[in-house]
Scaffold this motif. Sequence first.
Motif, mmCIF file in Angstrom:
data_model
loop_
_atom_site.group_PDB
_atom_site.id
_atom_site.type_symbol
_atom_site.label_atom_id
_atom_site.label_comp_id
_atom_site.label_asym_id
_atom_site.label_seq_id
_atom_site.Cartn_x
_atom_site.Cartn_y
_atom_site.Cartn_z
ATOM 1 N N LYS A 98 0.883 -1.293 -0.355
ATOM 2 C CA LYS A 98 -0.011 -0.157 -0.048
ATOM 3 C C LYS A 98 0.925 1.338 -0.029
ATOM 4 C CE LYS A 98 -3.613 1.652 2.243
ATOM 5 N NZ LYS A 98 -4.980 1.763 3.053
ATOM 6 N N GLU A 112 -2.769 -5.881 0.715
ATOM 7 C CA GLU A 112 -2.109 -5.359 1.000
ATOM 8 C C GLU A 112 -2.687 -4.774 2.044
ATOM 9 O OE1 GLU A 112 -2.717 -1.302 -2.409
ATOM 10 O OE2 GLU A 112 -4.442 -1.790 -0.283
ATOM 11 N N GLN A 144 -5.978 1.635 -6.281
ATOM 12 C CA GLN A 144 -5.674 -1.008 -6.362
ATOM 13 C C GLN A 144 -5.825 -1.377 -8.230
ATOM 14 O OE1 GLN A 144 -8.421 -1.467 -3.591
ATOM 15 N NE2 GLN A 144 -6.313 -1.348 -2.260
#
Lengths: 306, 81
Positions: free
Chosen positions: B23, B51, B33
Amino acid sequence: MLKNILWFACEPADEREALILSIAYRRAMTVLWAGLVGGLFVTAVIPAFETISFAALGQAIELLVALSVIAGQKTLANEDLVFKAVRVERRPAMFVPVIATFALLAAAMLAVWYDPGLLFVAVALAFLGSYVAFAATAWSWTKPYTMHGRVLGVVLAPISVLAWLRYDRIATWKRVVVAVVIPSVIASVAATASVAFFSFVSVPSGFVGPVAPGYQSTEFHRTILDPRKVGGLHEGDLATFVVGLDPVYGTVRSVSDVDVCMTTYKQRTTETESFCVNADAGISKVIVYPPLAGLADRFLSEDFLR
Amino acid sequence: MLYIVNVRYLLHTAMSEIQSKLKDYRQRLDITQEELAQRLGVTRQTIIALEQAKYQPSLELAWRCSKLFGVPIEDVFSFIN
């Protein structure tokens, strides 16, 4: 995409989906195979169940397939739990159920030594208690699996489930031997030994368990008499005679020094018979019930005799 | 080929916890994403799982991540025994 009921028709889009799909497939197949094995087991051990099982074969297979599809779908829906669950240590500790089994068997032996009449109850409680201990342990160590798989495994074969999980780092064939073959052999030997014990071993004092097949009496016996001193018997007494190895329940019709005549009732059906046995010819035990016990049987007996 | 997963892989994953800085690196590149998923050739759900350290990537995927961010693999993913 993968969380619908047609998950088995989906192509995995990446490696994560391939992994979770493979786990879902494995669990679905486990449910399917466990259901088939359980069904065959039930069919094999319950008399005349073949008729029912063959009649419902199609529905049973449909049900198993549906259960396995649901198991796979639940696996995909609970992906977080699955990935989290595979991280936990999966080698169960067997200390508690094994010690509990030995403790219960020792307690049963102590109880029987104290009062032989407790034999049936003590042995039954010991086996039931050890089964519960193994089942509870198996339940706690199968958290990563779906509810269907857990219920099937824990109910049908908790010891095999535990052994299978514990010995996960050995060759598959050894694992099958340890988890399936050995417990099956031990269970078969134990079952055969207990049936042989209750069927063929001389009935101990005060034991009124499997004396009369089908008879639902819960009354306790009054006394045990030496058959060679049958003076304690009276006409109309309800009694169990152990003639050789065969216990017979019935009403005493007449008593003499050498002969005991009685009417037997077999499983409260119309099948009745009367016969005389010679006290010197093999009666090993006589169990007499209290005067009011089985009063209805006595009336039935008198009605029959009229 | 990835469809059949060896049980030993699962057992291996059972022994360690993963820590992910995916992340952080994604936010440094200022991409979503969805964009990261497209670049790596996986689904957005896989990026979310990575993540949140709920999924352990294959060596190939970890290598692709490190190459995308221009850092060694162990900077993005590390394992705790």
